[in-house]
Design a protein around this motif. Structure first.
Motif, PDB file in Angstrom:
ATOM      1  N   LYS A  46      53.490  25.400  28.244  1.00 18.28           N
ATOM      2  CA  LYS A  46      53.564  24.211  27.398  1.00 18.28           C
ATOM      3  C   LYS A  46      54.721  23.319  27.808  1.00 18.28           C
ATOM      4  O   LYS A  46      54.631  22.097  27.691  1.00 18.28           O
ATOM      5  CB  LYS A  46      53.679  24.619  25.934  1.00 18.28           C
ATOM      6  CG  LYS A  46      52.317  25.015  25.408  1.00 18.28           C
ATOM      7  CD  LYS A  46      52.353  25.528  24.005  1.00 18.28           C
ATOM      8  CE  LYS A  46      50.971  26.110  23.689  1.00 18.28           C
ATOM      9  NZ  LYS A  46      50.966  26.893  22.479  1.00 18.28           N
TER      10      LYS A  46
ATOM     11  N   MET B 117      44.697  21.762  31.482  1.00 17.11           N
ATOM     12  CA  MET B 117      44.972  23.063  30.901  1.00 17.11           C
ATOM     13  C   MET B 117      43.713  23.655  30.277  1.00 17.11           C
ATOM     14  O   MET B 117      42.933  22.950  29.648  1.00 17.11           O
ATOM     15  CB  MET B 117      46.044  22.881  29.831  1.00 17.11           C
ATOM     16  CG  MET B 117      46.642  24.157  29.354  1.00 17.11           C
ATOM     17  SD  MET B 117      48.272  23.815  28.646  1.00 17.11           S
ATOM     18  CE  MET B 117      48.671  25.411  28.012  1.00 17.11           C
TER      19      MET B 117
ATOM     20  N   PHE C 207      42.617  26.555  27.558  1.00 15.36           N
ATOM     21  CA  PHE C 207      43.281  27.310  26.502  1.00 15.36           C
ATOM     22  C   PHE C 207      42.633  28.660  26.266  1.00 15.36           C
ATOM     23  O   PHE C 207      41.514  28.919  26.692  1.00 15.36           O
ATOM     24  CB  PHE C 207      43.268  26.504  25.208  1.00 15.36           C
ATOM     25  CG  PHE C 207      44.196  25.336  25.254  1.00 15.36           C
ATOM     26  CD1 PHE C 207      45.463  25.428  24.703  1.00 15.36           C
ATOM     27  CD2 PHE C 207      43.816  24.153  25.865  1.00 15.36           C
ATOM     28  CE1 PHE C 207      46.321  24.359  24.750  1.00 15.36           C
ATOM     29  CE2 PHE C 207      44.678  23.077  25.925  1.00 15.36           C
ATOM     30  CZ  PHE C 207      45.932  23.187  25.354  1.00 15.36           C
ATOM     31  N   GLN C 208      43.356  29.469  25.511  1.00 17.30           N
ATOM     32  CA  GLN C 208      42.921  30.840  25.290  1.00 17.30           C
ATOM     33  C   GLN C 208      41.672  30.921  24.430  1.00 17.30           C
ATOM     34  O   GLN C 208      40.725  31.617  24.726  1.00 17.30           O
ATOM     35  CB  GLN C 208      44.075  31.602  24.628  1.00 17.30           C
ATOM     36  CG  GLN C 208      43.684  32.993  24.200  1.00 17.30           C
ATOM     37  CD  GLN C 208      44.879  33.758  23.671  1.00 17.30           C
ATOM     38  OE1 GLN C 208      45.974  33.245  23.612  1.00 17.30           O
ATOM     39  NE2 GLN C 208      44.669  34.980  23.308  1.00 17.30           N
ATOM     40  N   GLU C 209      41.703  30.186  23.316  1.00 20.86           N
ATOM     41  CA  GLU C 209      40.680  30.374  22.302  1.00 20.86           C
ATOM     42  C   GLU C 209      39.685  29.213  22.398  1.00 20.86           C
ATOM     43  O   GLU C 209      39.950  28.131  21.898  1.00 20.86           O
ATOM     44  CB  GLU C 209      41.381  30.385  20.939  1.00 20.86           C
ATOM     45  CG  GLU C 209      40.582  30.840  19.770  1.00 20.86           C
ATOM     46  CD  GLU C 209      39.859  32.143  19.962  1.00 20.86           C
ATOM     47  OE1 GLU C 209      38.628  32.086  20.110  1.00 20.86           O
ATOM     48  OE2 GLU C 209      40.501  33.202  19.955  1.00 20.86           O
TER      49      GLU C 209
ATOM     50  N   SER D 220      38.646  27.280  18.976  1.00 24.32           N
ATOM     51  CA  SER D 220      39.560  26.388  18.272  1.00 24.32           C
ATOM     52  C   SER D 220      40.110  25.291  19.169  1.00 24.32           C
ATOM     53  O   SER D 220      40.633  24.306  18.679  1.00 24.32           O
ATOM     54  CB  SER D 220      40.695  27.186  17.634  1.00 24.32           C
ATOM     55  OG  SER D 220      41.389  27.896  18.629  1.00 24.32           O
ATOM     56  N   ALA D 221      39.978  25.463  20.472  1.00 23.36           N
ATOM     57  CA  ALA D 221      40.516  24.436  21.354  1.00 23.36           C
ATOM     58  C   ALA D 221      39.521  23.300  21.576  1.00 23.36           C
ATOM     59  O   ALA D 221      39.823  22.317  22.230  1.00 23.36           O
ATOM     60  CB  ALA D 221      40.935  25.027  22.687  1.00 23.36           C
ATOM     61  N   LEU D 222      38.319  23.458  21.045  1.00 22.09           N
ATOM     62  CA  LEU D 222      37.357  22.362  21.126  1.00 22.09           C
ATOM     63  C   LEU D 222      37.159  21.827  19.717  1.00 22.09           C
ATOM     64  O   LEU D 222      37.115  22.593  18.755  1.00 22.09           O
ATOM     65  CB  LEU D 222      36.031  22.868  21.696  1.00 22.09           C
ATOM     66  CG  LEU D 222      36.094  23.313  23.161  1.00 22.09           C
ATOM     67  CD1 LEU D 222      34.846  24.083  23.541  1.00 22.09           C
ATOM     68  CD2 LEU D 222      36.251  22.121  24.082  1.00 22.09           C
TER      69      LEU D 222
ATOM     70  N   MET E 239      30.230  30.492  27.182  1.00 19.08           N
ATOM     71  CA  MET E 239      29.780  29.122  27.436  1.00 19.08           C
ATOM     72  C   MET E 239      30.829  28.118  26.968  1.00 19.08           C
ATOM     73  O   MET E 239      31.037  27.092  27.583  1.00 19.08           O
ATOM     74  CB  MET E 239      28.455  28.873  26.711  1.00 19.08           C
ATOM     75  CG  MET E 239      27.286  29.550  27.376  1.00 19.08           C
ATOM     76  SD  MET E 239      26.962  28.826  28.988  1.00 19.08           S
ATOM     77  CE  MET E 239      26.345  30.224  29.849  1.00 19.08           C
TER      78      MET E 239
ATOM     79  N   ARG F 117      33.401  27.820  29.444  1.00 17.92           N
ATOM     80  CA  ARG F 117      32.922  26.974  30.538  1.00 17.92           C
ATOM     81  C   ARG F 117      33.083  25.510  30.186  1.00 17.92           C
ATOM     82  O   ARG F 117      33.447  24.678  31.019  1.00 17.92           O
ATOM     83  CB  ARG F 117      31.452  27.263  30.847  1.00 17.92           C
ATOM     84  CG  ARG F 117      31.234  28.583  31.548  1.00 17.92           C
ATOM     85  CD  ARG F 117      29.752  28.898  31.623  1.00 17.92           C
ATOM     86  NE  ARG F 117      29.540  30.306  31.911  1.00 17.92           N
ATOM     87  CZ  ARG F 117      29.246  30.764  33.137  1.00 17.92           C
ATOM     88  NH1 ARG F 117      29.096  29.933  34.131  1.00 17.92           N
ATOM     89  NH2 ARG F 117      29.087  32.049  33.331  1.00 17.92           N
TER      90      ARG F 117
ATOM     91  N   MET G 257      35.296  24.293  28.143  1.00 12.05           N
ATOM     92  CA  MET G 257      36.736  24.032  28.256  1.00 12.05           C
ATOM     93  C   MET G 257      37.114  23.728  29.692  1.00 12.05           C
ATOM     94  O   MET G 257      37.868  22.814  29.982  1.00 12.05           O
ATOM     95  CB  MET G 257      37.538  25.271  27.830  1.00 12.05           C
ATOM     96  CG  MET G 257      37.894  25.386  26.384  1.00 12.05           C
ATOM     97  SD  MET G 257      38.892  24.052  25.780  1.00 12.05           S
ATOM     98  CE  MET G 257      40.419  24.350  26.618  1.00 12.05           C
TER      99      MET G 257
END
Lengths: 326, 314
Positions: free
Chosen positions: A53, A96, A98-100, A103-105, A161, A164, A166
């Motif tokens: 970050k 970047m 992200f992990q999750e 929640s990142a979309l 998916m 993908r 992301m």
């Protein structure tokens, strides 16, 4: 030697919390060359994600602060850039994953809207052009029949998916540097391998560099060229993947490798690292690892060890090497 | 080989997922879904039907009435409901049914405009305050606290009296009313949207959109706002009923629109003198107020049940 894309020089990130100051990253230095994949390994709370970050300048300030150090991206210090310059950099040059992926979309937009938003703001494409590019991107990351999936919402995709999607979003504006923050952690094992393959494949195909953050040494072994091991805000060992796996120099790295189950049946029991991660609000003096280290000496309690070159390109921060004993 | 198998599996999964057509189909589906969702809550469906009738009547008023709402006809004063006058006539011989419809039309329009005004000022205010946080937020929210501390009814009385003092009449007077009602709603909206933004901005997608180079304003208004809209919709719906009640109360007190204009509040007040001889004249505007406020409240409450993710079961 190849061209250096990213260089961290003594990067330090501190958070001012109500309970006191917390140094999340302490003097991290490493560099990543063009086309290289650098794996940053460490357990939860070791400062891997904060490092990522900080590179993206996504550390909220306050409470975050970067009291010293530089982040050189293609030669210029990211930490000196204005917000506008930074916005131009994000997405277009550094992206970047992200992990999750859930929640990142953003849950209220369709996949197409979401990806084309970045395309339209960053590259100034028209709505139609952006849509075409999204189809291209989705098929690039291996989403079957992308035309049909364009107007689907995130919840209509499976975990793999979504990751993908992301990735497609991260790749949308042709960045030359990708940060993947535990991209496979939230996925099940079979999909992990697929996504990992996909990311490394993309990196190779598009000639990008990758900073791969993970707590999984297996993933590192699979994907990375160089590895940095982080423990409690310090980079404790740095070197080529083969070197690190063949000749680990820091007791922590040794401990990590010993705690991986092996298929060839060498050991009957795994050797865990004793104890647990130190409290970062009140870290031990000297080497942060000494309370858990079986080789701990007096000097370990007093002085913070510096990274020293042990073999060409292989550095470790451990007092054991001061006397030439490994 | 496991990778390839996984790939195949993922492919199969994706193929089996429902194929979705164009935008038009999507809209039609959304509308169908909305109705389906609405059916889940009996309260909401009753409210919705009542509101559809209300709005329908408001829109169709000129076509479903035959009398003039203002013209007096002393030969037909205080008549009971009959075939000629569906709900009877008032003390000036005006058709009550006609007056109710015209009054309702105006009332609903004022309420809609006022709530829209409150939302359009309050939402950006609250969203930005919550998003930027820190000192900006502190200052912005203390101002809102100040506004909230001021009693609503007193504020309306003040504005209406001032408007009268400055001889603001007709449509301008309605505009002042709209402004006052909307302005009084604004702090509530600002506070609600700020609170939800505070929770929403912690989500990872906010950071992700920052990571693709979005600016703060775009993130706050284009990424976060659509995610927090449902509590605001519920709040606004319930508020519509409240605003209608307030407007009626003001004109009941003689502070709304001056007499000849059809208005539920002032009609009700005027009918008080005939409570003993012709109680129906007072009953109808009263029932109309009840019906409308009830419709909005039922719909709002039902909507809350439907939109609250904690109650969603599927």
């Amino acid at each position: 030697m190849a061209e250096t894309v990213l260089e961290l020089d003594d990067l330090t990130v501190r958070f001012h919390l109500r309970r006191g100051d917390l140094t999340a990253v302490d003097g991290a230095s490493f560099s990543i060359e063009r086309g290289q994949t650098f794996g940053l390994v460490g357990e939860s709370g070791s400062g891997k994600s904060v490092t990522a970050k900080a590179i993206m300048r996504l550390i909220p300030a306050p409470p975050g602060e970067i009291p010293r150090g530089r982040v050189l991206f293609e030669g210029s210090n990211i930490l000196d850039k204005s917000d506008a310059e930074m916005r131009a950099l994000r997405g277009r040059r550094i992206a970047m994953v992200f992990q999750e992926p859930m929640s990142a979309l953003n849950p209220v937009f369709t996949v197409c809207d979401q990806i084309s938003d970045a395309l339209r703001t960053n590259l100034g494409l028209s709505k139609k052009e952006a849509r075409e590019r999204v189809v291209e991107l989705l098929s690039l990351v291996g989403i079957p029949s992308p035309q049909k999936r364009l107007d689907s919402y995130v919840h209509e995709f499976s975990g793999g998916m979504r990751q993908r999607v992301m990735l497609a979003m991260a790749l949308s504006c042709n960045p030359n540097f990708l940060i993947a923050d535990e991209p496979t952690t939230a996925l099940d094992v079979t999909i992990q391998a697929t996504i990992l393959e996909l990311i490394t494949g993309m990196i190779e195909r598009l000639g990008m560099s990758l900073l791969f953050i993970t707590h999984n040494l297996g993933v590192v072994a699979h994907a990375c060229d160089r590895v940095g091991v982080m423990y409690a805000s310090h980079i404790v060992e740095l070197g080529d993947k083969r070197e690190i796996f063949a000749r680990p120099q820091h007791p922590y790295t040794v401990g990590l490798l010993n705690s991986i189950p092996r298929l060839d049946g060498q050991a009957k029991y795994l050797t865990p690292i004793a104890g647990s991660v130190c409290n970062m609000m009140d870290p031990p003096t000297g080497c942060k690892f000494h309370p858990r280290c079986s080789h701990a000496m007096d000097v370990c309690r007093r002085e913070i060890p510096r990274l020293k070159e042990i073999a060409p390109g292989h550095l470790a921060a451990c007092h054991l090497h001061d006397r030439g004993t490994a | 080989m496991t990778e390839i198998q996984a790939d195949k599996l993922a492919e199969l999964q994706a193929v089996r997922a429902p194929a979705i057509g164009g935008r038009l189909a999507r809209w039609r589906m959304a509308l169908g879904n909305a109705w389906h969702e609405l059916r889940k809550s009996r309260t909401a469906s009753i409210g919705a039907v009542m509101l559809v009738l209300l709005f329908g009547a408001c829109i169709a008023t000129p076509w479903i009435t035959t009398y003039d709402p203002i013209k007096q006809n002393y030969r037909e004063r205080l008549q009971p409901p009959s075939e000629k006058h569906l709900l009877g006539t008032d003390r000036m011989g005006r058709d009550i049914y006609t007056r109710l419809l015209y009054g309702g039309r105006r009332l609903v329009a004022i309420a809609l405009l006022a709530v829209t005004f409150g939302l359009s000022v309050g939402i950006p205010y609250g969203v930005l305050s919550g998003y930027f946080g820190g000192k900006v937020d502190t200052v912005a929210m203390r101002f809102i606290d100040g506004l909230l501390a001021f009693p609503g009814l007193l504020f309306y009385l003040l504005v209406v009296t001032l408007a009268r003092e400055w001889k603001i009449e007709g449509i301008a007077n309605d505009a002042v009313l709209v402004f006052a009602l909307g302005f009084a709603f604004m702090p509530e909206v600002a506070r609600l949207s700020r609170g939800t933004v505070l929770a929403e901005k912690q989500k990872e997608y906010v950071e992700a959109s920052r990571a693709v180079g979005d600016g703060s304003l775009s993130i706050a208004l284009r990424q976060i706002l659509p995610n927090i809209i449902s509590p605001l919709i519920v709040n606004a719906t319930v508020r519509l009923g409240y605003v209608i009640l307030i407007v009626a109360a003001l004109s009941f007190l003689g502070l709304g629109t001056p007499p000849p204009t059809p208005d539920w509040g002032s009609d009700l007040a005027a009918a008080r003198d005939y409570m003993e001889t012709a109680p129906l004249i007072a009953a109808f505007p009263g029932l109309a107020i009840c019906y409308t406020v009830l419709a909005f409240n039922l719909f709002g409450d039902g909507l809350r049940d439907i939109l609250d993710p904690r109650l969603a079961e599927r």
